[in-house]
Design a protein around this motif. Structure first.
Motif, PDB file in Angstrom:
ATOM      1  N   ALA A  53       2.546   1.487  -3.907  1.00 30.65           N
ATOM      2  CA  ALA A  53       1.804   1.164  -5.122  1.00 30.65           C
ATOM      3  C   ALA A  53       1.611   2.379  -6.024  1.00 30.65           C
ATOM      4  N   ASP A  54       1.222   3.506  -5.468  1.00 37.61           N
ATOM      5  CA  ASP A  54       0.936   4.685  -6.304  1.00 37.61           C
ATOM      6  C   ASP A  54       2.194   5.165  -7.018  1.00 37.61           C
TER       7      ASP A  54
ATOM      8  N   ILE B 192       2.972   2.744  -9.883  1.00 35.07           N
ATOM      9  CA  ILE B 192       2.043   2.973 -10.995  1.00 35.07           C
ATOM     10  C   ILE B 192       2.487   4.187 -11.806  1.00 35.07           C
TER      11      ILE B 192
ATOM     12  N   ALA C 143       0.818  -1.206   0.000  1.00 32.13           N
ATOM     13  CA  ALA C 143       0.000   0.000   0.000  1.00 32.13           C
ATOM     14  C   ALA C 143       0.859   1.267   0.000  1.00 32.13           C
TER      15      ALA C 143
ATOM     16  N   ASP D 260      -6.694  -3.022  -3.095  1.00 26.55           N
ATOM     17  CA  ASP D 260      -7.346  -1.904  -3.793  1.00 26.55           C
ATOM     18  C   ASP D 260      -6.556  -1.440  -5.016  1.00 26.55           C
ATOM     19  N   LEU D 261      -5.740  -2.318  -5.594  1.00 31.32           N
ATOM     20  CA  LEU D 261      -4.901  -1.928  -6.723  1.00 31.32           C
ATOM     21  C   LEU D 261      -5.738  -1.436  -7.903  1.00 31.32           C
TER      22      LEU D 261
ATOM     23  N   GLN E  99      -8.581   0.167  -7.834  1.00 31.98           N
ATOM     24  CA  GLN E  99      -9.010   1.543  -7.558  1.00 31.98           C
ATOM     25  C   GLN E  99      -7.856   2.524  -7.755  1.00 31.98           C
ATOM     26  N   ARG E 100      -6.680   2.121  -7.383  1.00 30.35           N
ATOM     27  CA  ARG E 100      -5.517   2.993  -7.554  1.00 30.35           C
ATOM     28  C   ARG E 100      -5.209   3.199  -9.049  1.00 30.35           C
ATOM     29  N   LEU E 101      -5.362   2.145  -9.852  1.00 28.08           N
ATOM     30  CA  LEU E 101      -5.140   2.281 -11.294  1.00 28.08           C
ATOM     31  C   LEU E 101      -6.167   3.232 -11.911  1.00 28.08           C
ATOM     32  N   THR E 102      -7.403   3.110 -11.508  1.00 24.46           N
ATOM     33  CA  THR E 102      -8.443   4.018 -12.015  1.00 24.46           C
ATOM     34  C   THR E 102      -8.127   5.460 -11.656  1.00 24.46           C
ATOM     35  N   ALA E 103      -7.699   5.678 -10.434  1.00 23.66           N
ATOM     36  CA  ALA E 103      -7.356   7.031  -9.994  1.00 23.66           C
ATOM     37  C   ALA E 103      -6.176   7.597 -10.769  1.00 23.66           C
ATOM     38  N   ALA E 104      -5.305   6.715 -11.290  1.00 25.64           N
ATOM     39  CA  ALA E 104      -4.130   7.153 -12.050  1.00 25.64           C
ATOM     40  C   ALA E 104      -4.429   7.352 -13.539  1.00 25.64           C
TER      41      ALA E 104
END
Length: 258
Positions: free
Chosen positions: A56-57, A60, A53, A86-87, A89-94
């Motif tokens: 991850a960001d 990405i 966690a 929550d990977l 969700q993190r990809l969508t946010a990116a």
């Protein structure tokens, strides 16, 4: 089949230990990520990751910067058992866009070595030239209802660069293509990938799809592959389960387009 053991083997063999899909592609390992950089007409994306966690960001963002820097659109192929939870969700946010979720299904090649012949009047033929590619694109478009230009580009590039790494086949009723499919064979792997199986309306439910699986399984067995792998849609999953394929995880393509 020991599902947990086979899934772990799949992760090691096809993701963490991935090999280039063609002679003009490459695999790179960096910062908890394994990425595939496709050659001409090939696929580019993240195959495997082991992230926490806390990082991850940042990882990405590094992959976005890398692929956009070399001018490639790319896909992060997220599996349902990947970390962190929550990977997606993190990809969508990116800035990634999720395509439809599919089911990772694995079958043993030996279980598919059956005398499954196509229905009367239908024959299975290999695709090795431009005329065959056009027939395969026609079958794909009629089966799935969308433009098949991407398939034409992929087949031309792969057949030219590394014909031993791809098996493309057609089911023909006379001079009319009624189904098509392909198989990707990466040297040294234990899993052969089955892709693109689709049958035109009017020929479904008559054993064409099954015959194409058995045909490809025989080729895979002859070349030493123990397992068959499919990313199955909701339509193909029940068919594959009846044939003995096991659902081991899910896959969701997260696509990044500049």
């Amino acid at each position: 089949m020991d599902h947990a053991a086979v899934l772990a083997l799949y992760d090691r063999d096809m993701r963490e230990g991935a090999r280039p899909e063609s002679s003009d592609a490459r695999v790179e390992r960096t910062g908890g990520v394994v990425r595939h950089v496709g050659g001409e007409g090939g696929w580019s994306g993240v195959l495997w990751s082991d992230l926490g966690a806390a990082d991850a960001d940042a990882v990405i963002a590094e992959q976005v910067a890398y692929f956009t820097g070399i001018g490639h659109e790319f896909e992060w192929k997220l599996h349902g058992h990947d970390r962190p939870a929550d990977l997606g969700q993190r990809l969508t946010a990116a800035g990634f866009t999720a395509d439809a979720e599919e089911t990772l299904m694995i079958g043993e090649t030996a279980d598919q070595l059956v005398a499954a012949e196509p229905p009367e009047g239908v024959r299975i033929v290999p695709v090795t030239d431009r005329a065959g590619v056009e027939l395969m694109v026609e079958a794909n478009e009629r089966a799935f209802g969308h433009d098949g230009s991407w398939l034409r580009d992929l087949l031309h590039a792969r057949l030219a660069a590394d014909p031993d790494a791809i098996v493309a086949v057609l089911a023909m009723a006379g001079d009319v293509p009624v189904s098509s499919a392909r198989m990707e064979l990466i040297p040294g792997a234990r899993f052969a990938g089955l892709w693109g199986g689709g049958t035109v309306e009017g020929w479904r439910g008559r054993g064409v799809y099954r015959a194409l699986i058995a045909h490809r399984a025989r080729i895979a067995a002859d070349r030493g592959y123990r397992y068959l792998q499919v990313d199955a849609s909701d339509q193909s999953r029940p068919i594959l389960e009846r044939l003995g394929f096991a659902p081991l995880s899910t896959t969701t393509p997260y696509v990044y387009t500049r």
